[in-house]
Motif scaffolding. Structure first.
Motif, PDB file in Angstrom:
ATOM      1  N   PRO A  81      15.946  -8.388  18.872  1.00 29.92           N
ATOM      2  CA  PRO A  81      16.467  -7.911  20.184  1.00 29.92           C
ATOM      3  C   PRO A  81      17.468  -9.029  20.776  1.00 29.92           C
ATOM      4  O   PRO A  81      17.334 -10.247  20.514  1.00 29.92           O
ATOM      5  N   GLN A  82      18.562  -8.628  21.540  1.00 25.53           N
ATOM      6  CA  GLN A  82      19.433  -9.350  22.236  1.00 25.53           C
ATOM      7  C   GLN A  82      19.238  -9.037  23.726  1.00 25.53           C
ATOM      8  O   GLN A  82      20.260  -8.444  24.085  1.00 25.53           O
ATOM      9  N   PRO A  83      18.374  -9.535  24.218  1.00 23.95           N
ATOM     10  CA  PRO A  83      18.340  -9.272  25.789  1.00 23.95           C
ATOM     11  C   PRO A  83      19.337  -9.936  26.536  1.00 23.95           C
ATOM     12  O   PRO A  83      19.737 -11.152  26.166  1.00 23.95           O
ATOM     13  N   VAL A  84      19.880  -9.507  27.620  1.00 25.76           N
ATOM     14  CA  VAL A  84      21.035 -10.145  28.265  1.00 25.76           C
ATOM     15  C   VAL A  84      20.152 -10.641  29.593  1.00 25.76           C
ATOM     16  O   VAL A  84      19.574  -9.889  30.569  1.00 25.76           O
ATOM     17  N   ALA A  85      20.165 -11.896  29.606  1.00 24.68           N
ATOM     18  CA  ALA A  85      19.462 -12.685  30.707  1.00 24.68           C
ATOM     19  C   ALA A  85      20.014 -12.723  31.948  1.00 24.68           C
ATOM     20  O   ALA A  85      19.760 -12.707  33.067  1.00 24.68           O
ATOM     21  N   SER A  86      21.724 -12.714  31.963  1.00 17.77           N
ATOM     22  CA  SER A  86      22.341 -12.819  33.349  1.00 17.77           C
ATOM     23  C   SER A  86      23.669 -12.227  32.962  1.00 17.77           C
ATOM     24  O   SER A  86      24.052 -11.936  31.547  1.00 17.77           O
ATOM     25  N   SER A  87      24.502 -12.005  33.936  1.00 19.54           N
ATOM     26  CA  SER A  87      25.818 -11.617  33.946  1.00 19.54           C
ATOM     27  C   SER A  87      26.604 -12.742  33.259  1.00 19.54           C
ATOM     28  O   SER A  87      27.779 -12.399  33.099  1.00 19.54           O
TER      29      SER A  87
END
Length: 143
Positions: A81-87
């Motif tokens: 999985p490649q979650p986006v932690a922040s913008s």
């Protein structure tokens, strides 16, 4: 919780890890005759020395082979999985426009695993993924 079926429709054909056809055209008279429905397609056939890779005496184009391998890895659940932690997530090569080459993933263990589509390992992954998906489907939609 999923409450309805999801059908994915895609027109991608990868032939012998050499040629790629992607687009909206189906393989039927309505799409192929050219006098009816509007369709669009991309055909990729490259024969430059930098684009050709050799796999077990089988010559393939880099684009076709790596696309097939990436799709296999994605569908077999081999890409983490490649979650986006922040913008402010750092930009990697896969987020850049086409003129910037992607990072080479052909030496990653999961990519090497799917390099030969006819191997026993790929067959085992294929059958295992199909069984797992079938079990999930039965559990969700057939009480």
């Amino acid at each position: 919780y999923v409450s309805e079926l999801l059908y994915i429709h895609s027109e991608v054909m990868i032939v012998d890890d050499r040629r790629v056809i992607m687009g909206s055209a189906n393989l039927n008279d309505r799409s192929q005759k050219g006098d009816g429905v509007s369709e669009i397609a991309l055909v990729s056939v490259r024969y430059g020395a930098a684009d050709v890779i050799c796999l077990w005496q089988h010559f393939a184009t880099r684009f076709a082979a790596t696309l097939r391998r990436k799709l296999y890895r994605e569908h077999f659940g081999l890409i983490p999985p490649q979650p986006v932690a922040s913008s402010r997530e750092p930009v990697d090569s896969f987020m850049r426009p086409a003129l910037h080459p992607n990072a080479d993933e052909t030496t990653q263990r999961s990519d090497v695993l799917v390099a030969d589509p006819l191997s026993d390992e790929v067959l085992s992954l294929w059958e295992g993924t199909a069984k797992k998906n079938r079990d999930i489907f039965i559990d969700m939609f057939r009480p």
